[in-house]
Design a protein around this motif. Structure first.
Motif, PDB file in Angstrom:
ATOM      1  N   LEU A 250       0.689  -1.515  -0.060  1.00 42.72           N
ATOM      2  CA  LEU A 250       0.136  -0.041   0.326  1.00 42.72           C
ATOM      3  C   LEU A 250       0.878   0.913   0.077  1.00 42.72           C
ATOM      4  O   LEU A 250       0.185   2.682   0.109  1.00 42.72           O
ATOM      5  CB  LEU A 250      -0.813   0.063   1.211  1.00 42.72           C
ATOM      6  CG  LEU A 250      -2.022  -1.362   1.414  1.00 42.72           C
ATOM      7  CD1 LEU A 250      -2.715  -1.445   2.592  1.00 42.72           C
ATOM      8  CD2 LEU A 250      -2.778  -1.108  -0.093  1.00 42.72           C
ATOM      9  N   HIS A 251       2.293   0.925  -0.173  1.00 42.15           N
ATOM     10  CA  HIS A 251       3.061   2.476   0.013  1.00 42.15           C
ATOM     11  C   HIS A 251       2.956   2.754   1.489  1.00 42.15           C
ATOM     12  O   HIS A 251       3.111   4.446   1.366  1.00 42.15           O
ATOM     13  CB  HIS A 251       3.201   3.019  -1.312  1.00 42.15           C
ATOM     14  CG  HIS A 251       2.686   2.399  -2.263  1.00 42.15           C
ATOM     15  ND1 HIS A 251       4.504   1.833  -3.092  1.00 42.15           N
ATOM     16  CD2 HIS A 251       2.079   2.346  -3.135  1.00 42.15           C
ATOM     17  CE1 HIS A 251       3.710   1.715  -3.933  1.00 42.15           C
ATOM     18  NE2 HIS A 251       2.698   1.238  -5.021  1.00 42.15           N
ATOM     19  N   ARG A 252       2.704   2.511   2.200  1.00 45.07           N
ATOM     20  CA  ARG A 252       2.812   2.890   3.922  1.00 45.07           C
ATOM     21  C   ARG A 252       3.679   2.452   4.661  1.00 45.07           C
ATOM     22  O   ARG A 252       2.909   2.305   6.136  1.00 45.07           O
ATOM     23  CB  ARG A 252       1.122   3.169   4.014  1.00 45.07           C
ATOM     24  CG  ARG A 252       0.150   3.423   3.232  1.00 45.07           C
ATOM     25  CD  ARG A 252       0.438   5.092   3.420  1.00 45.07           C
ATOM     26  NE  ARG A 252      -0.874   5.948   2.143  1.00 45.07           N
ATOM     27  CZ  ARG A 252      -1.232   6.216   1.089  1.00 45.07           C
ATOM     28  NH1 ARG A 252       0.602   5.432   0.428  1.00 45.07           N
ATOM     29  NH2 ARG A 252      -1.572   6.874   0.403  1.00 45.07           N
ATOM     30  N   LEU A 253       4.447   2.138   4.341  1.00 42.21           N
ATOM     31  CA  LEU A 253       5.591   1.793   5.410  1.00 42.21           C
ATOM     32  C   LEU A 253       5.982   2.655   6.704  1.00 42.21           C
ATOM     33  O   LEU A 253       5.884   2.193   7.680  1.00 42.21           O
ATOM     34  CB  LEU A 253       6.967   1.048   5.177  1.00 42.21           C
ATOM     35  CG  LEU A 253       6.876  -0.539   4.622  1.00 42.21           C
ATOM     36  CD1 LEU A 253       7.760  -0.732   3.137  1.00 42.21           C
ATOM     37  CD2 LEU A 253       6.281  -1.495   5.141  1.00 42.21           C
ATOM     38  N   HIS A 254       5.175   4.191   5.610  1.00 40.75           N
ATOM     39  CA  HIS A 254       6.071   4.986   7.064  1.00 40.75           C
ATOM     40  C   HIS A 254       5.708   5.575   8.406  1.00 40.75           C
ATOM     41  O   HIS A 254       5.532   5.879   9.005  1.00 40.75           O
ATOM     42  CB  HIS A 254       6.066   6.423   6.181  1.00 40.75           C
ATOM     43  CG  HIS A 254       4.901   6.708   5.568  1.00 40.75           C
ATOM     44  ND1 HIS A 254       4.750   6.480   4.847  1.00 40.75           N
ATOM     45  CD2 HIS A 254       3.990   7.547   6.102  1.00 40.75           C
ATOM     46  CE1 HIS A 254       3.362   6.571   4.384  1.00 40.75           C
ATOM     47  NE2 HIS A 254       2.964   7.524   4.475  1.00 40.75           N
TER      48      HIS A 254
ATOM     49  N   ASN B 254       5.887  -6.239  -9.831  1.00 38.75           N
ATOM     50  CA  ASN B 254       6.460  -4.845 -10.930  1.00 38.75           C
ATOM     51  C   ASN B 254       5.930  -3.201 -10.765  1.00 38.75           C
ATOM     52  O   ASN B 254       5.968  -2.834 -10.648  1.00 38.75           O
ATOM     53  CB  ASN B 254       7.289  -5.324 -12.149  1.00 38.75           C
ATOM     54  CG  ASN B 254       8.725  -6.347 -12.490  1.00 38.75           C
ATOM     55  OD1 ASN B 254       9.151  -6.106 -10.880  1.00 38.75           O
ATOM     56  ND2 ASN B 254       8.507  -7.337 -13.217  1.00 38.75           N
ATOM     57  N   ARG B 255       3.888  -4.170 -11.358  1.00 35.97           N
ATOM     58  CA  ARG B 255       2.939  -3.370 -11.827  1.00 35.97           C
ATOM     59  C   ARG B 255       3.076  -2.341 -10.320  1.00 35.97           C
ATOM     60  O   ARG B 255       2.938  -1.255 -10.704  1.00 35.97           O
ATOM     61  CB  ARG B 255       1.762  -4.235 -12.284  1.00 35.97           C
ATOM     62  CG  ARG B 255       0.881  -3.337 -12.912  1.00 35.97           C
ATOM     63  CD  ARG B 255      -0.629  -4.328 -13.099  1.00 35.97           C
ATOM     64  NE  ARG B 255      -0.705  -4.691 -12.083  1.00 35.97           N
ATOM     65  CZ  ARG B 255      -1.924  -5.598 -12.271  1.00 35.97           C
ATOM     66  NH1 ARG B 255      -1.255  -6.223 -13.266  1.00 35.97           N
ATOM     67  NH2 ARG B 255      -2.268  -6.309 -11.037  1.00 35.97           N
ATOM     68  N   ILE B 256       3.464  -2.946  -9.550  1.00 35.24           N
ATOM     69  CA  ILE B 256       3.116  -1.861  -8.597  1.00 35.24           C
ATOM     70  C   ILE B 256       3.332  -1.032  -7.671  1.00 35.24           C
ATOM     71  O   ILE B 256       4.094   0.382  -7.535  1.00 35.24           O
ATOM     72  CB  ILE B 256       2.797  -3.053  -6.674  1.00 35.24           C
ATOM     73  CG1 ILE B 256       1.447  -3.899  -7.212  1.00 35.24           C
ATOM     74  CG2 ILE B 256       2.754  -2.011  -5.270  1.00 35.24           C
ATOM     75  CD1 ILE B 256       0.575  -4.385  -6.459  1.00 35.24           C
ATOM     76  N   PHE B 257       5.646  -1.547  -7.816  1.00 29.78           N
ATOM     77  CA  PHE B 257       6.583  -0.681  -7.756  1.00 29.78           C
ATOM     78  C   PHE B 257       6.844  -0.061  -8.152  1.00 29.78           C
ATOM     79  O   PHE B 257       7.826   1.118  -8.199  1.00 29.78           O
ATOM     80  CB  PHE B 257       7.623  -1.637  -6.171  1.00 29.78           C
ATOM     81  CG  PHE B 257       6.980  -2.061  -5.388  1.00 29.78           C
ATOM     82  CD1 PHE B 257       6.914  -1.518  -4.480  1.00 29.78           C
ATOM     83  CD2 PHE B 257       6.540  -4.011  -5.272  1.00 29.78           C
ATOM     84  CE1 PHE B 257       6.109  -2.009  -3.637  1.00 29.78           C
ATOM     85  CE2 PHE B 257       6.428  -4.488  -3.945  1.00 29.78           C
ATOM     86  CZ  PHE B 257       5.701  -2.691  -2.999  1.00 29.78           C
ATOM     87  N   LEU B 258       6.550  -0.047  -9.694  1.00 21.57           N
ATOM     88  CA  LEU B 258       7.295   0.736 -10.712  1.00 21.57           C
ATOM     89  C   LEU B 258       6.344   1.817 -11.054  1.00 21.57           C
ATOM     90  O   LEU B 258       7.011   3.092 -11.785  1.00 21.57           O
ATOM     91  CB  LEU B 258       7.888   0.064 -12.178  1.00 21.57           C
ATOM     92  CG  LEU B 258       9.024  -1.249 -11.727  1.00 21.57           C
ATOM     93  CD1 LEU B 258       9.397  -2.247 -12.738  1.00 21.57           C
ATOM     94  CD2 LEU B 258       9.975  -0.637 -10.981  1.00 21.57           C
ATOM     95  N   ARG B 259       4.970   1.134 -10.975  1.00 25.21           N
ATOM     96  CA  ARG B 259       4.426   2.555 -11.125  1.00 25.21           C
ATOM     97  C   ARG B 259       4.748   4.290 -10.068  1.00 25.21           C
ATOM     98  O   ARG B 259       4.343   4.275 -10.635  1.00 25.21           O
ATOM     99  CB  ARG B 259       2.974   2.219 -11.160  1.00 25.21           C
ATOM    100  CG  ARG B 259       1.984   2.743 -11.589  1.00 25.21           C
ATOM    101  CD  ARG B 259       0.426   2.489 -11.334  1.00 25.21           C
ATOM    102  NE  ARG B 259       0.172   1.317 -12.479  1.00 25.21           N
ATOM    103  CZ  ARG B 259      -1.111   0.758 -12.068  1.00 25.21           C
ATOM    104  NH1 ARG B 259      -1.835   0.245 -11.172  1.00 25.21           N
ATOM    105  NH2 ARG B 259      -1.371   0.107 -12.956  1.00 25.21           N
ATOM    106  N   LYS B 260       4.799   3.797  -8.997  1.00 23.36           N
ATOM    107  CA  LYS B 260       4.814   4.808  -7.825  1.00 23.36           C
ATOM    108  C   LYS B 260       5.902   5.615  -8.275  1.00 23.36           C
ATOM    109  O   LYS B 260       7.043   5.170  -8.606  1.00 23.36           O
ATOM    110  CB  LYS B 260       5.007   3.733  -6.598  1.00 23.36           C
ATOM    111  CG  LYS B 260       4.810   4.438  -5.779  1.00 23.36           C
ATOM    112  CD  LYS B 260       3.673   4.887  -4.996  1.00 23.36           C
ATOM    113  CE  LYS B 260       3.990   6.480  -3.670  1.00 23.36           C
ATOM    114  NZ  LYS B 260       2.818   7.244  -3.539  1.00 23.36           N
TER     115      LYS B 260
END
Ligand code: GRG
Ligand code: ZN
Length: 327
Positions: free
Chosen positions: A156-160, A321-327
């Motif tokens: 979810l790109h929310r590790l922070h 790859n779709r999840i992390f390269l898009r960001k």
């Protein structure tokens, strides 16, 4: 004798192939709500959905199910008050089902249906003072939940939203003298928990806490005479450890210490080639869990026709790859 010799069982196994079409048919039947197996597995439906749908994706057959229908059902397991997902409609939220929901939405590229911050806050809210994670409001602590929390938040790109230093410290406190990890500090090393701790440390960028040779040795010792892998010393081989052990070995770069050919034969020997599905060991009844782990294990060994899988996130590599390269 001049007659054609009958193949010995081991030779027959050597010629075994992945019965992909049968497995797809088996999964599509199991995922239908009215089948017997989904009835007995009612409490783990969201997990089951992740196992079955990921396997379909690995076999290039995700289109065999209706994406809109799946997404609607996933969202009917959502609790908007807490931000977590239950295992089925009306079941209490738990971090395990929240990861499964997020993983399935990733498979269909439909994270857009989520209130991402709400879900991430639910997961982050389960972190305890010592850095560990509880599975739900009842408070059970286990390194499984550390992996699940980090994996979900990363997708979810929310590790922070969590205290990462403390999360890592807790996982490291579960490391044993044999190089492996347990469920809690002092807990016995077990391949399932090792996957969770290695995966969590990989996501945290903290693999330097691992003695790769020591852990790699413990993990490759899991290969039994029959070619299959067990979960700890003196136990029987089981197809699911093809995933827990191989993924960990790949992450720490020691997978070449396993005899891939023997393990491939062991997995293929656990198939029901007629009705589809894979069992935990030869001649046992098949289930969706071991079907997933069998195909996932073959994927990690680059079996032809099976998509490559990411060993840390337990999703197909193209999805990751779709999840992390898009960001
Ligand atoms: C996304 C792949 C993925 C996982 C999510 C739930 C979870 C995170 C990880 C579970 C890790 C774990 C503890 C796996 C082990 C499961 C298992 C087969 C346990 C059986 O243990 P025993 O002691 O069996 O009953 P053995 O094989 O030791 O005889
Ligand atoms: Zn198993």
């Amino acid at each position: 004798q001049g007659k054609t010799k009958q193949h010995e069982p081991s030779e027959a196994a050597a010629m075994a192939e992945l019965a992909a079409d049968q497995h797809v048919r088996y999964i599509v039947t199991v995922e239908k709500k009215d089948s017997f197996e989904s009835l007995v597995m009612e409490h783990i439906r969201l997990n089951g959905a992740y196992w079955g749908l990921t396997t379909l994706n690995l076999l290039h057959k995700l289109h065999a199910v209706d994406a809109a229908e799946v997404v609607e059902w996933i969202m009917s397991c959502y609790h908007p008050e807490s931000g977590g997902f239950g295992g089925n409609v009306g079941h209490d939220p738990h971090v395990l089902y929240t990861l499964s929901a997020v993983q399935v939405l990733c498979l269909f590229d439909r994270l857009d249906v989520l209130d991402v911050d709400k879900v991430a806050d639910y997961v982050a809210g389960l972190q305890n003072e010592d850095g560990s994670f509880s599975g739900d409001v009842w408070g059970e602590v286990d390194t499984r939940f550390s992996y699940i929390a980090l994996c979900t938040l990363s997708l979810l790109h929310r590790l922070h939203k969590i205290d990462m230093q403390k999360a890592v410290d807790f996982v490291v406190s579960c490391k044993n003298l044999d190089g492996g990890f347990g469920a809690m500090p002092g807990g016995e090393s077990h391949a399932g928990q090792i996957f969770c701790c290695v995966g969590a440390l990989a996501i945290a960028g903290s693999l330097h806490h691992i003695d790769r040779d020591l852990l790699g040795w413990w993990l490759c010792e899991r290969q039994c005479k029959d070619g299959g892998l067990n979960g700890r010393p003196e136990k029987l081989a089981d197809v699911c450890y093809s995933w827990w052990v191989l993924s960990s070995l790949i992450i720490i770069d020691r997978v070449h210490w396993i005899d891939k050919e023997k393990l491939t034969k062991f997995i293929l020997n656990c198939q029901d080639k007629e009705n589809g599905g894979i069992s935990d060991r030869p001649d046992n009844a098949v289930d969706i869990y071991h079907t997933y782990f069998g195909v996932a294990g073959l994927s990690l060994m680059e079996y032809p026709g099976v998509k490559p899988m990411d060993p840390t996130y337990a999703l197909p590599l193209d999805v990751i790859n779709r999840i992390f390269l898009r960001k």
